[in-house]
Enzyme design. Structure first.
Site, short mmCIF file in Angstrom:
data_model
loop_
_atom_site.label_atom_id
_atom_site.label_comp_id
_atom_site.label_asym_id
_atom_site.label_seq_id
_atom_site.Cartn_x
_atom_site.Cartn_y
_atom_site.Cartn_z
CD GLU A 47 -2.24 1.34 2.95
OE1 GLU A 47 -1.57 0.88 3.91
OE2 GLU A 47 -3.35 1.87 3.10
CB CYS A 171 -3.93 -1.41 4.56
SG CYS A 171 -3.16 -1.52 6.19
CG ASN A 196 2.02 1.53 4.75
OD1 ASN A 196 3.15 2.01 4.85
ND2 ASN A 196 1.46 1.29 3.57
N1 CDV Z 1 -3.07 1.51 6.58
C1 CDV Z 1 -3.99 0.90 7.33
O1 CDV Z 1 -5.12 0.71 6.90
N2 CDV Z 1 -3.63 0.54 8.58
C2 CDV Z 1 -4.53 -0.05 9.54
C3 CDV Z 1 -4.13 0.30 10.95
C4 CDV Z 1 -4.23 1.76 11.20
C5 CDV Z 1 -5.02 -0.42 11.95
C6 CDV Z 1 -4.60 -1.56 9.42
O2 CDV Z 1 -5.70 -2.10 9.43
O3 CDV Z 1 -3.56 -2.22 9.36
#
Ligand code: CDV
Length: 311
Positions: A47, A171, A196
């Site tokens: 990502e 993500c 991330n």
């Molecule tokens: N980049 C993300 O979506 N990170 C989220 C964190 C913030 C919980 C994740 O679900 O990994």
């Protein structure tokens, strides 16, 4: 006859705030060449791969904020990746930040594209499940994705490519069963997911300790319950003081992890995936047509409001 796709997960170590696109693309190119040396058909990047994970900061200067986004794909800085893909005959999946001007309005998305072996974009996805907040919160660190991105408007499409049916998620999407199921009902065979995932952004140390476990838990469940391969790729390590988990992995339709990174830096892992490996599950245990009964679920479509703690 088995349908094989040899896939590389190209995990990235941290990207510094002042690291420019040329430098990042050089890192991506190095891993693309390594993937080609392994005989891969496609390489999957994380990502928001082109810059540091800027939603950890409040950025009020619009020009500075815009500098983290691409206004076109490929942008001139990213063009070498497309050129090299075409030259080597390898596809890739890339996560990046996108600005589009639509209806006289600047729209910002957390996006990924699927590129074929001719360097042509054959699929695009815009992140739907946006974590964090739109305003500063009273926590040890900020996560302002809701401020910087609109909710994706492309659904969860599945694309014909690499001899199979390929989907993408980004993500936080991976934590939601709907993500996989929306693609599962389209008979997806491989889902590519960049992430991330920082720890230490709230006060739940117990959650931090479980972060890597939860990562694999949702990836493995999503893969198995939808009889699909999942390729999950981190940007990780300590990026501008933010600690982000690694353990990028390739998960089989059985739910088993068949390859996993062992560092928190740039690292390529490879697996030769048989796209037909999901078929026995699609035909039997997870034959949606035969066994899935959505008409009996009494589906509640409204999201419940915030939970009020009991006194
Ligand atoms: N980049 C993300 O979506 N990170 C989220 C964190 C913030 C919980 C994740 O679900 O990994």
């Amino acid at each position: 006859m088995a349908r094989f796709v040899k896939v590389a997960a190209a995990q990235m170590g941290p990207v510094a705030r002042d690291e420019d696109r040329t430098c990042v693309v050089a890192r991506l190119l190095k891993m693309m060449r390594e993937a080609k040396d392994w005989g891969c058909d496609i390489v999957v990047y994380p990502e928001l791969a082109l810059t540091t994970f800027f939603p950890r900061w409040l950025i009020e200067d619009e020009a500075e904020l815009d500098s983290y986004y691409e206004t076109e794909m490929p942008s001139p800085d990213v063009q070498p990746l497309f050129d090299e893909a075409r030259k080597l005959g390898i596809g890739f999946q890339l996560g990046y930040c996108e600005i589009v001007n639509e209806g006289g309005r600047k729209r910002r998305f957390n996006t990924s594209v699927l590129v074929d072996k001719n360097g042509e974009i054959i699929g695009k996805y815009r992140k739907i499940h946006m974590p964090g907040n739109s305003e500063l919160w009273d926590k040890p660190a900020q996560h302002l994705e809701k401020r910087y991105f609109e909710i994706g408007d492309l659904g969860f499409p599945v694309f014909e490519g690499f001899g199979g049916r390929i989907g993408m998620a980004i993500c936080n999407d991976r934590r939601w069963p709907e993500t996989y199921r929306c693609m599962g009902i389209q008979s997806v065979e491989m889902i590519m997911i960049g992430y991330n995932t920082p720890v230490g952004i709230d006060y739940n140390f117990d959650h931090d300790v479980l972060a890597s476990f939860h990562n694999h838990l949702v990836l493995q469940a999503g893969a198995h319950q939808n009889a699909t391969w999942v390729v999950a790729v981190a940007k990780c390590g300590i990026e501008e003081s933010s600690k982000m988990i690694g353990q990028s992995c390739i998960v089989a339709p059985s739910g088993e992890i068949v390859a996993m990174t062992s560092t928190l830096g740039d690292e390529v892992i490879v697996h030769k995936c048989d796209l037909d490996a999901g078929l026995p599950y699609k035909e039997d245990l997870f034959n949606f047509g035969l066994h899935r009964r959505p008409e009996h679920y009494g589906l509640i479509v409204e999201t419940a409001g915030p939970i009020t703690p009991q006194k």
